[in-house]
Design an enzyme around this catalytic site. Structure first.
Site: not given
Ligand code: PBG
Length: 332
Positions: A202, A212, A225, A256, A282, A321
Site C-alpha cells: 500500500k 478520506r 502517512k 493499492k 477513490s 466503487y
C-alpha cells in the site's frame, strides 16, 4: 513463453479481429462479476443514503439500509462487499476504542448482512483512521506513529470483526507485524477460517483524497502517512512486504492504488502465484467519473477498460466503487 509470428501474410492479426464472435474466441483475459469487491460506506442514522461530493454516484448508507444494498450486490452477482465506516467526531478518540466496540457501525452492518444475505462475502477494514482523533492509521504520539502499541489495538479490532461474523479481514494500516499478530489471535480464539487479505503493498498516495472525505478523516489528518505507507518509487520493497505478509499468515494480498501500480500487481502474481487483488481507489474512481460526467471520455467503456487492465496484470479480483455499474454492464 516463446511467442512466434509467421511473416506477413502468414500472420494477419486483423483476421482474428474481423468480427465480434472471432474476437471473443481469441480473448485472452475476461472480467467477470465474481472478480468484483464493492466497497461500501456506512454512517449512523436511519434510512439515510447520502452522496459523497468528491465521489459522485457513491453513497454513505445507514446500517438499517445495508442489507438492502448488500442483497442488491448479491443479486448482481458481485463476490463481496467491503465495509468502511464514517464515524461521528464525538466517537473519535486518542485510544480509538470505538474500533473494537462490538456495536460500532462496521460490526453492526456485518451482523445485519450476515443475517440477511447469504451468497456474499463480507470484508472489513482493520486500521485506526476512522476512529482516530489524529486521523492516522496508528497511534500518534510525540510526532511518531507507534507501531507495536498500534498492533495491540488492531488485534482487538480484528477480533471484534471476527466475532461479528466477517469473512475477510483487510488490514490496511501498514504497521509491521500486524498480520502475524492478527493471525495468531484469530487461531487462539477459534476463528480459524477467517481469511486475511493483507493490504501488503500500500503506497502513500495522492489518490486516497476522496476516500478520506468519505470516512470523515480529511479534517483530522495531521501530516502525511509516509512513515508507514510505501514510497511510490519502490518495487522490490513491495515484493518483500508481500512475502513477509504471506509468511505471517495472509491468505490473499492486495496492491493499492491500482492503475498507477499495475507493474506491482504483475510482479506480485508472477513471483508468488497467490490470490492477488488490486484496489482501484477513490481518486481513480473520481477521475474517471469526472471525465465521464463531462463527456470527455466514454464512461462505461473507460470503466471496463480500466478493470480489464487488472485482469491482464494477473489480478484475481478488484476492489472498485464501480462494482454495481460494472455488474450491470457485464450483463448487457
Ligand atoms: C485507511 C484506508 C485508506 C483507504 C482504504 N483504507 C486511505 C488511507 O490510507 O488514507 C483508501 C481507499 C480509497 O482511496 O478508495 N486505512
Amino acid at each position: 513463453m516463446k511467442l512466434t509470428v509467421a511473416p506477413f501474410p502468414g500472420t494477419r492479426f486483423r483476421r482474428t479481429r474481423r468480427t465480434s464472435a472471432i474476437r471473443a474466441l481469441v480473448q485472452e483475459n475476461v472480467l467477470s462479476k465474481k472478480d468484483l469487491i464493492w466497497p461500501l460506506f456506512l454512517r449512523e442514522g436511519t434510512n439515510i443514503k447520502e452522496e459523497i461530493p468528491s465521489m459522485p454516484g457513491v453513497f454513505r448508507h445507514s446500517v438499517d439500509r445495508i442489507s438492502e444494498v448488500a442483497s442488491e450486490a448479491e443479486q448482481l452477482g458481485i463476490a463481496a462487499v467491503c465495509l468502511f465506516p464514517y464515524t461521528e467526531i464525538e466517537l473519535k478518540t486518542k485510544n480509538c476504542s470505538e474500533a473494537w466496540n462490538p456495536e460500532n457501525l462496521s460490526n453492526r452492518a456485518t451482523r445485519e448482512i450476515k443475517a440477511n444475505v447469504h451468497n456474499l462475502a463480507v470484508m472489513t477494514d482493520v486500521a485506526l483512521d476512522p476512529y482516530n482523533i489524529d486521523g492516522h492509521d496508528g497511534y500518534f504520539r510525540d510526532g511518531i506513529i507507534q507501531n507495536d502499541e498500534t498492533i495491540k489495538a488492531l488485534v482487538k479490532q480484528a477480533l471484534s470483526q471476527a466475532e461479528a461474523g466477517t469473512d475477510i479481514i483487510g488490514p490496511s494500516d501498514m504497521m509491521d507485524g500486524r498480520i502475524g499478530a492478527i493471525r495468531q489471535a484469530l487461531e487462539k480464539n477459534n476463528f480459524k477460517d477467517v481469511c486475511i487479505m493483507s493490504y501488503a503493498a500500500k503506497y502513500a498516495s495522492a489518490f486516497y483524497g476522496p476516500f478520506r472525505d468519505a470516512v470523515g478523516a480529511s479534517g483530522s489528518l495531521q501530516g502525511d502517512k509516509k512513515t508507514y505507507q510505501m514510497n511510490s518509487s519502490n518495487t522490490n520493497e513491495a515484493l518483500r512486504l508481500i512475502e513477509r505478509d504471506l509468511m505471517e499468515g495472509a491468505d490473499m494480498i492486495m496492491v493499492k492504488p491500482g492503475m498507477p501500480y499495475l507493474d506491482i500487481c504483475q510482479r506480485a502474481k508472477e513471483d508468488f502465484g497467490v490470490p492477488t487483488f488490486a484496489y482501484q481507489v477513490s481518486g481513480e474512481y473520481a477521475m474517471i467519473q469526472a471525465a465521464a460526467q463531462n463527456q470527455w471520455i466514454d464512461g462505461p467503456n473507460a470503466i471496463l477498460e480500466s478493470l480489464l487492465a487488472f485482469k491482464r496484470a494477473g489480478c484475481n479480483g478488484i476492489l472498485t466503487y464501480f462494482a454495481p455499474m460494472v455488474a450491470k454492464l457485464l450483463d448487457n
